[in-house]
Design an enzyme around this catalytic site. Structure first.
Site, mmCIF file in Angstrom:
data_model
loop_
_atom_site.group_PDB
_atom_site.id
_atom_site.type_symbol
_atom_site.label_atom_id
_atom_site.label_comp_id
_atom_site.label_asym_id
_atom_site.label_seq_id
_atom_site.Cartn_x
_atom_site.Cartn_y
_atom_site.Cartn_z
ATOM 1 N N CYS A 1 -0.383 4.143 2.277
ATOM 2 C CA CYS A 1 -0.218 3.935 3.717
ATOM 3 C C CYS A 1 1.237 4.069 4.133
ATOM 4 O O CYS A 1 1.571 4.799 5.069
ATOM 5 C CB CYS A 1 -0.723 2.552 4.115
ATOM 6 N N ASP A 2 2.103 3.337 3.462
ATOM 7 C CA ASP A 2 3.472 3.169 3.940
ATOM 8 C C ASP A 2 4.480 4.101 3.274
ATOM 9 O O ASP A 2 5.615 4.222 3.750
ATOM 10 C CB ASP A 2 3.918 1.719 3.724
ATOM 11 N N CYS B 1 0.848 -1.201 0.000
ATOM 12 C CA CYS B 1 0.000 0.000 0.000
ATOM 13 C C CYS B 1 0.881 1.249 0.000
ATOM 14 O O CYS B 1 1.353 1.684 1.061
ATOM 15 C CB CYS B 1 -0.918 -0.001 1.225
#
Length: 534
Positions: A347-348, A344
């Site tokens: 997200c990361d 992701c």
């Protein structure tokens, strides 16, 4: 700092505070501390039950705790919780201020009854759509139980701490100084990890349920549509979902859902669940199917065994288990998952600020990921197996315009390299020359499509060579009484709007199947005609 419209909304929410709260800030002379101080002052100005002090003693700066005045009830944010975490901030203000949670009463009692001392720390990023669920669940637990504390930490703002702890994926949760979990979790899942008897209790409760007329397995767009269309027929419908919302929860922006110009995955998932609940559907969330048990006789009950040991029964079953990110399947990938291997980028990505990363996959998802990451990291190498990128031309043009990106085609990834703790590189083979190459980097984002969640169905139902459930134009499978819809099936296009249409089709076909069945014997449940009349 807050837009006027957002201030008006927040002021309306803060009217629900029942007990006075104080925002205790720990600040330094940095720019982020000035931003946080401005935000806290703006919040306090919106309610006479909110006050601000700047005498906090937290080591992390900037940070602040939200405390109910005269009590030990508090939660802590290290950073400035805007972006996806603004909702977490609002809920924390309300819940610390005495506004009751909407979670199931029995679950809240379970949290209150937890024994032991639990000090949680959660690392999040403001662009992560999965983080708020974890932050909000742990904040609520800290409000309910005085032996639980929680600090939510913006990993991008405390990069040295993230590096020292080797946090390479969000959300990552520490409990009493040790890694507790990584990835999206809901309140029920966290409690189940702490209360060892929770799974057995849930299984016992589900095993006692009466047979459903239609049981939907999976809670993504296809499952939600199937549940609504079936419930509108006046029959008894249940949904067993590993996580309600499915892949939609991992989707940052949705701009091709007809009539909705733009929305975000978690927002759409919440709307789907609310709509399904409007029809009185029995939603059994966080339940993973393990085995399909065909009916013992024509028109008999079909069973679905869950991983917790319970078995649900129904006269008709609709399978909508969706799909998950496809893995590269190379040495080192599993070993370094969440240690540099990620799936992701939204997200990361912030955790890799200033570092070198690779994106695997040249379709739309891969190229979009590379474009997004290029604004955060020092350099992005995009690796594509085919001889050319498959993404839309406009995306390719944008990627080619970025100065810190490299595109490699006709490349086969062969091994993820690491030092035992984190990713250090990626090996690939040039498919044209057969030469082996090593790229030194610190992160690998895999974007190579999806694989259907159908392993548990092998041997019980016809699957395609790709593992997809074979369905006809009406959503029927090879097994009487079992229907399927969405990304887990042979439907040619994996799109939200198509999955919803397939779900509606499967539900209507399932109802047509039910009304054509002869009434079953008493021990297997009432006939569908009786259920509909009720």
């Amino acid at each position: 700092m807050l837009e006027p419209a957002l201030k008006d909304q927040l002021k309306a929410y803060l009217a629900n505070i029942r007990e006075p709260i104080e925002l205790v800030a720990s600040l330094d002379d940095g720019a982020k501390s000035l931003e946080l101080a401005e935000l806290l002052d703006e919040i306090a100005a919106l309610s006479d039950k909110v006050s601000v002090s700047r005498d906090g003693t937290e080591a992390r700066k900037p940070s602040f705790l939200i405390r109910r005045v005269g009590t030990d009830i508090d939660v802590t944010f290290a950073g400035i919780p805007l972006g996806h975490e603004f909702t977490s901030l609002v809920l924390a203000l309300l819940q610390v201020g005495g506004h009751p949670s909407k979670a199931a009463p029995e679950l809240l009692d379970q949290v209150r009854g937890l024994k032991g001392d639990y000090a949680f720390e959660t690392y999040f990023s403001l662009s992560c759509q999965n983080c708020p669920d974890v932050v909000q669940a742990l904040n609520l637990m800290a409000v309910l139980n005085p032996r639980i504390s929680h600090t939510a930490i913006d990993g991008a703002l405390f990069q040295a701490e993230v590096d020292a702890r080797k946090v390479m994926a969000v959300p990552t949760v520490y409990l009493n100084g040790e890694v507790f979990a990584s990835g999206r979790m809901e309140l029920e899942q966290i409690v189940a990890k702490l209360d060892t008897g929770a799974i057995a209790k849930a299984a016992e409760k589900m095993a006692a349920k009466e047979p459903f007329d239609v049981l939907v397995v999976g809670g993504g767009p296809a499952g939600a549509a199937a549940a609504i269309y079936a419930a509108r027929k006046g029959i008894r419908v249940g949904v067993a979902a590993e996580r309600f919302g499915g892949q939609v929860l991992d989707t940052m922006g949705i701009e091709n859902f007809i009539s909705v110009q733009h929305t975000e995955g978690p927002k759409m998932a919440a709307a789907l669940e609310a709509h399904v609940k409007d029809y009185g559907v029995d939603i059994m969330n966080l339940q993973k199917a393990a085995k399909l048990v065909p009916a013992a006789q024509p028109g008999g009950l079909i069973g679905v065994e869950l991983e917790n040991g319970a078995q649900l029964k129904a006269k008709a079953v609709i399978l909508s288990t969706g799909a998950r990110w496809r893995q590269m399947g190379v040495p080192g990938e599993d070993e370094y998952r969440n240690k540099g291997v990620a799936y992701c980028p939204h997200c990361d990505g912030p955790l890799f600020k200033g570092k070198r990363v690779a994106v695997i996959g040249g379709g739309n998802s891969g190229v979009e990921a590379a474009i997004d990451l290029a604004g955060i990291v020092s350099h992005v190498t995009l690796i594509e197996f085919d001889g050319q990128l498959r993404a839309d031309a406009v995306l390719q043009a944008k990627l080619n315009s970025l100065p810190n990106t490299t595109i490699i085609v006709s490349a086969l990834s062969t091994e993820v390299m690491g030092d035992g703790e984190k990713v250090t590189g990626l090996r690939y083979k040039d498919r044209t020359t057969e030469d082996e190459h090593l790229i030194e980097l610190e992160g690998i984002f895999v974007q190579i499509g999806l694989v259907p969640n159908t392993e548990w169905l092998k041997g019980d139902i016809a699957l395609s060579p790709r593992g997809e459930i074979e369905v006809d134009a009406r959503g029927a499978t090879s097994l009487p009484g079992v229907f399927a819809a969405g990304d887990a099936t042979t439907a040619p296009y994996k799109q939200i709007v198509i999955a919803m249409g397939d779900g509606a089709t499967a539900a209507l076909t399932a109802f047509d199947y039910l009304i054509r069945q002869a009434p079953v014997e008493a021990e297997t449940g009432s006939a569908v005609e009786t259920s509909a009349a009720a």
